[in-house]
Enzyme design. Sequence first.
Site, PDB file in Angstrom:
ATOM      1  CE1 TYR A 159      -2.747  -3.267   1.075  1.00  0.00           C
ATOM      2  CE2 TYR A 159      -4.202  -1.581   0.940  1.00  0.00           C
ATOM      3  CZ  TYR A 159      -4.117  -2.935   0.858  1.00  0.00           C
ATOM      4  OH  TYR A 159      -5.038  -3.869   0.867  1.00  0.00           O
ATOM      5  CE  LYS A 180       3.237 -18.130   0.683  1.00  0.00           C
ATOM      6  NZ  LYS A 180       2.373 -19.646   0.857  1.00  0.00           N
ATOM      7  CG  ASP A 235      -0.551 -20.663   2.611  1.00  0.00           C
ATOM      8  OD1 ASP A 235       0.318 -19.831   3.228  1.00  0.00           O
ATOM      9  OD2 ASP A 235      -0.021 -21.861   2.135  1.00  0.00           O
ATOM     10  CG  ASP A 238      -7.844  -4.937   2.325  1.00  0.00           C
ATOM     11  OD1 ASP A 238      -8.759  -4.911   3.117  1.00  0.00           O
ATOM     12  OD2 ASP A 238      -7.441  -4.760   1.342  1.00  0.00           O
TER      13      ASP A 238
END
Length: 335
Positions: free
Chosen positions: A124, A171, A204, A228
């Site tokens: 962002y 991740k 995930d 988000d």
Amino acid sequence: MSHTITLIPGDGIGPEVADATKRALQASGARITWEVHNAGAEVAEQRGTTLPPEVLESIRRNKVALKGPIGTPIGKGFKSVNVTLRQELDLYSNVRPIRSLPGVEPRFEGTDIVIVRENTEDLYAGLELMIMPGVAQSIKLITEKCCRRICEYAFQYAERMNRKRVTVVHKANIMKLSDGLLLETFRQVAQGHPRIEPAEVIVDACAMQFVRNANKLDVIVTENLYGDILSDLGAGLVGGLGIVPGANIGSDAAVFEAVHGSAPDIAGKGIANPTALIQSAVMMLHHLKEHEAGAKIERALQHVYGEQAARTTDLGGTLTTKQFTDALCNAIAVA
Ligand code: ATP
């Protein structure tokens, strides 16, 4: 003690849910003087800007704001008010409690987790470029400073709210440097908070855990983009956008807002569900240390959703915004 709070009713259903929220706060006995300012798409038509300077000045002065949803006119070069507020006031922490209400989405009854999302960097940061025709690049910016302050915030929040665990969602197996920096910083910060159990999960796997056993995650701390996506997943688990609250917290100011947008499809019809903004206002009351008023509204919400099975149309009911708010205010009076 009386508090002066900046109120931005916003666009679309904003004024309707803001009115309902003002009524609920008044019924709770919290003493609040509202300083009302307009911002958003409608203001842009008259003023040429979605965020007139007096709005920011008011929040800087009062330090706390309650904000309805604000639309950004598409394709006219206006910057999002939400993003501008977060940047200008350095509201680095986005807190979203995902908590079920009685009888709403019974499959996920009892869900109670909190997402603490980093609000200022990651993908962002707006660092995008066309390297050559046909090749675009977005830069994922992660800094140790922002990782440290968001992890500190999450652990301090967990301590304050008597939670047991903080889970970092990352991740780092793929993005070894950027997400690795978050993970490494999280481990360091955790050492300073021995009462809270630290946990780590890959994003995930986290998505699966949301629908299997979300409560095990407890308080989640994560980067902007993962936060988000997981926030909307969480909203879906507990009944949708009409009920999920949010807060944007910085060192000098805090802006409380519902997760949903301006819902132009139902604006002006008097059927919007005000629960999300009301629950955001409850977070605001706790922030102001008006715990008794906040707890009253929380008890009343449990009662109207539970015993009374009061529902607006987004949750399959028939009540208008006003009828729902009447029921809630009556319940607050005796809560
Ligand atoms: P925006 O462009 O401002 O984000 P949007 O319509 O794209 O608006 P939302 O406003 O979040 O996105 O609305 C998505 C859907 O959820 C719409 O169908 C809307 O009517 C519904 N919705 C959102 N908030 C509420 C609410 N408080 N009560 C009832 N329905 C809602």
